[in-house]
Design a protein around this motif. Structure first.
Motif, PDB file in Angstrom:
ATOM      1  N   GLY A  85      11.175  47.079  33.509  1.00 24.92           N
ATOM      2  CA  GLY A  85      10.318  45.959  33.889  1.00 24.92           C
ATOM      3  C   GLY A  85       9.651  45.324  32.681  1.00 24.92           C
ATOM      4  N   TRP A  86       9.126  46.154  31.787  1.00 24.30           N
ATOM      5  CA  TRP A  86       8.482  45.633  30.588  1.00 24.30           C
ATOM      6  C   TRP A  86       9.490  45.010  29.633  1.00 24.30           C
ATOM      7  CZ3 TRP A  86       3.734  44.296  29.561  1.00 24.30           C
ATOM      8  CH2 TRP A  86       2.711  44.831  30.316  1.00 24.30           C
ATOM      9  N   ILE A  87      10.681  45.582  29.538  1.00 22.10           N
ATOM     10  CA  ILE A  87      11.714  45.010  28.668  1.00 22.10           C
ATOM     11  C   ILE A  87      12.117  43.629  29.163  1.00 22.10           C
ATOM     12  CG2 ILE A  87      14.131  45.260  27.965  1.00 22.10           C
ATOM     13  CD1 ILE A  87      13.592  48.286  27.779  1.00 22.10           C
ATOM     14  N   LEU A  88      12.314  43.490  30.468  1.00 23.66           N
ATOM     15  CA  LEU A  88      12.673  42.191  31.035  1.00 23.66           C
ATOM     16  C   LEU A  88      11.546  41.181  30.845  1.00 23.66           C
ATOM     17  CD1 LEU A  88      14.747  40.554  32.638  1.00 23.66           C
ATOM     18  CD2 LEU A  88      13.665  41.375  34.712  1.00 23.66           C
ATOM     19  N   ALA A  89      10.311  41.603  31.051  1.00 22.80           N
ATOM     20  CA  ALA A  89       9.174  40.699  30.891  1.00 22.80           C
ATOM     21  C   ALA A  89       9.027  40.257  29.438  1.00 22.80           C
ATOM     22  CB  ALA A  89       7.903  41.400  31.364  1.00 22.80           C
ATOM     23  N   THR A  90       9.174  41.179  28.503  1.00 25.74           N
ATOM     24  CA  THR A  90       9.053  40.842  27.085  1.00 25.74           C
ATOM     25  C   THR A  90      10.189  39.940  26.634  1.00 25.74           C
ATOM     26  OG1 THR A  90       7.989  42.974  26.721  1.00 25.74           O
ATOM     27  CG2 THR A  90       8.818  41.824  24.785  1.00 25.74           C
ATOM     28  N   ALA A  92      11.890  37.796  28.475  1.00 24.43           N
ATOM     29  CA  ALA A  92      11.663  36.455  29.016  1.00 24.43           C
ATOM     30  C   ALA A  92      10.561  35.736  28.250  1.00 24.43           C
ATOM     31  CB  ALA A  92      11.308  36.547  30.491  1.00 24.43           C
ATOM     32  N   LEU A  93       9.502  36.442  27.880  1.00 17.43           N
ATOM     33  CA  LEU A  93       8.421  35.820  27.124  1.00 17.43           C
ATOM     34  C   LEU A  93       8.897  35.416  25.729  1.00 17.43           C
ATOM     35  CD1 LEU A  93       5.440  35.020  27.108  1.00 17.43           C
ATOM     36  CD2 LEU A  93       4.929  37.290  26.239  1.00 17.43           C
ATOM     37  N   LEU A  94       9.704  36.239  25.089  1.00 15.42           N
ATOM     38  CA  LEU A  94      10.230  35.892  23.769  1.00 15.42           C
ATOM     39  C   LEU A  94      11.175  34.702  23.829  1.00 15.42           C
ATOM     40  CD1 LEU A  94      10.851  39.403  22.184  1.00 15.42           C
ATOM     41  CD2 LEU A  94       9.079  37.750  21.611  1.00 15.42           C
ATOM     42  N   VAL A  95      12.030  34.644  24.840  1.00 11.85           N
ATOM     43  CA  VAL A  95      12.952  33.507  24.976  1.00 11.85           C
ATOM     44  C   VAL A  95      12.173  32.224  25.249  1.00 11.85           C
ATOM     45  CG1 VAL A  95      14.739  32.521  26.463  1.00 11.85           C
ATOM     46  CG2 VAL A  95      14.968  34.844  25.635  1.00 11.85           C
ATOM     47  N   ALA A  96      11.222  32.280  26.173  1.00 12.02           N
ATOM     48  CA  ALA A  96      10.426  31.089  26.486  1.00 12.02           C
ATOM     49  C   ALA A  96       9.592  30.652  25.282  1.00 12.02           C
ATOM     50  CB  ALA A  96       9.533  31.354  27.694  1.00 12.02           C
ATOM     51  N   GLY A  97       8.995  31.602  24.578  1.00 15.31           N
ATOM     52  CA  GLY A  97       8.223  31.268  23.388  1.00 15.31           C
ATOM     53  C   GLY A  97       9.091  30.721  22.273  1.00 15.31           C
ATOM     54  N   TRP A 106       7.006  19.827  27.655  1.00 16.68           N
ATOM     55  CA  TRP A 106       6.130  20.313  28.716  1.00 16.68           C
ATOM     56  C   TRP A 106       6.771  21.443  29.484  1.00 16.68           C
ATOM     57  CZ3 TRP A 106       7.551  20.254  33.767  1.00 16.68           C
ATOM     58  CH2 TRP A 106       8.647  19.456  34.103  1.00 16.68           C
ATOM     59  N   TRP A 107       8.089  21.412  29.696  1.00 19.43           N
ATOM     60  CA  TRP A 107       8.730  22.440  30.506  1.00 19.43           C
ATOM     61  C   TRP A 107       8.856  23.762  29.734  1.00 19.43           C
ATOM     62  CZ3 TRP A 107      13.404  24.356  28.830  1.00 19.43           C
ATOM     63  CH2 TRP A 107      14.112  23.575  27.913  1.00 19.43           C
ATOM     64  N   THR A 108       9.015  23.706  28.397  1.00 18.05           N
ATOM     65  CA  THR A 108       9.086  24.959  27.641  1.00 18.05           C
ATOM     66  C   THR A 108       7.717  25.622  27.562  1.00 18.05           C
ATOM     67  OG1 THR A 108       8.808  23.764  25.560  1.00 18.05           O
ATOM     68  CG2 THR A 108      11.061  24.215  26.270  1.00 18.05           C
ATOM     69  N   ARG A 109       6.657  24.825  27.408  1.00 17.58           N
ATOM     70  CA  ARG A 109       5.311  25.388  27.375  1.00 17.58           C
ATOM     71  C   ARG A 109       4.943  25.944  28.748  1.00 17.58           C
ATOM     72  NH1 ARG A 109       1.241  24.584  23.599  1.00 17.58           N
ATOM     73  NH2 ARG A 109       3.089  24.458  22.291  1.00 17.58           N
ATOM     74  N   THR A 110       5.359  25.247  29.826  1.00 16.42           N
ATOM     75  CA  THR A 110       5.090  25.746  31.176  1.00 16.42           C
ATOM     76  C   THR A 110       5.840  27.062  31.419  1.00 16.42           C
ATOM     77  OG1 THR A 110       4.764  23.493  31.941  1.00 16.42           O
ATOM     78  CG2 THR A 110       5.183  25.145  33.626  1.00 16.42           C
ATOM     79  N   ALA A 111       7.076  27.154  30.930  1.00 12.56           N
ATOM     80  CA  ALA A 111       7.839  28.402  31.074  1.00 12.56           C
ATOM     81  C   ALA A 111       7.178  29.541  30.293  1.00 12.56           C
ATOM     82  CB  ALA A 111       9.272  28.199  30.601  1.00 12.56           C
ATOM     83  N   THR A 112       6.638  29.228  29.123  1.00 13.86           N
ATOM     84  CA  THR A 112       5.939  30.253  28.343  1.00 13.86           C
ATOM     85  C   THR A 112       4.695  30.744  29.081  1.00 13.86           C
ATOM     86  OG1 THR A 112       6.743  29.215  26.316  1.00 13.86           O
ATOM     87  CG2 THR A 112       4.921  30.765  26.096  1.00 13.86           C
TER      88      THR A 112
END
Length: 137
Positions: A85-90, A92-97, A106-112
């Motif tokens: 769960g933490w690996i998937l969350a991290t 996704a946060l790294l890809v969005a960031g 606006w959509w990339t910042r919203t995804a982050t």
């Protein structure tokens, strides 16, 4: 008087020169820029508040982007374990960031914001104990 068949005096030796393989001497340090390092307008407070609001706005049957992502992460965590769960969350946060850093829209910042707030939805207080001590429930 000098004798006619004597050689001329030899030239003095040149000073020591380092071999060409040595690194050049360090350059002088650059001057520090004047003024504060961070300025409040560079944080784009209104833009971030708007994108966080979009990530928290209920769109899908009362669920926002961040709460939907957080529920998916919580389900992954319940079925596969804490680490996946933490690996998937991290991830996704790294890809969005990374997308937001590469192409700030606006959509990339919203995804982050959705990825970060989804982590808060999934996280439990006991995760810090598990991380620091290895003790599980």
């Amino acid at each position: 008087m000098p004798k006619p068949n004597t050689p001329p005096p030899s030239a003095p030796e040149p000073p020591f020169a380092p071999p060409a393989a040595w690194p050049p001497p360090p350059a002088a340090p650059a001057a520090e820029p004047s003024g504060p390092r961070f300025q409040l307008p560079s944080l784009r407070l209104g833009y971030n508040v708007l994108c966080a609001g979009l990530a928290l706005f209920p769109l899908f049957g009362g669920y926002s982007l961040s709460s939907g992502w957080g529920m998916l992460l919580a389900e992954c965590r319940a079925e596969a374990g804490v680490q996946p769960g933490w690996i998937l969350a991290t991830a996704a946060l790294l890809v969005a960031g990374g997308l937001d850093r590469r192409r700030s829209a606006w959509w990339t910042r919203t995804a982050t914001w959705a990825a970060g707030l989804g982590i808060l939805h999934m996280a439990e207080l006991f995760d810090a104990v598990t991380l620091l001590t290895g003790v599980t429930r």
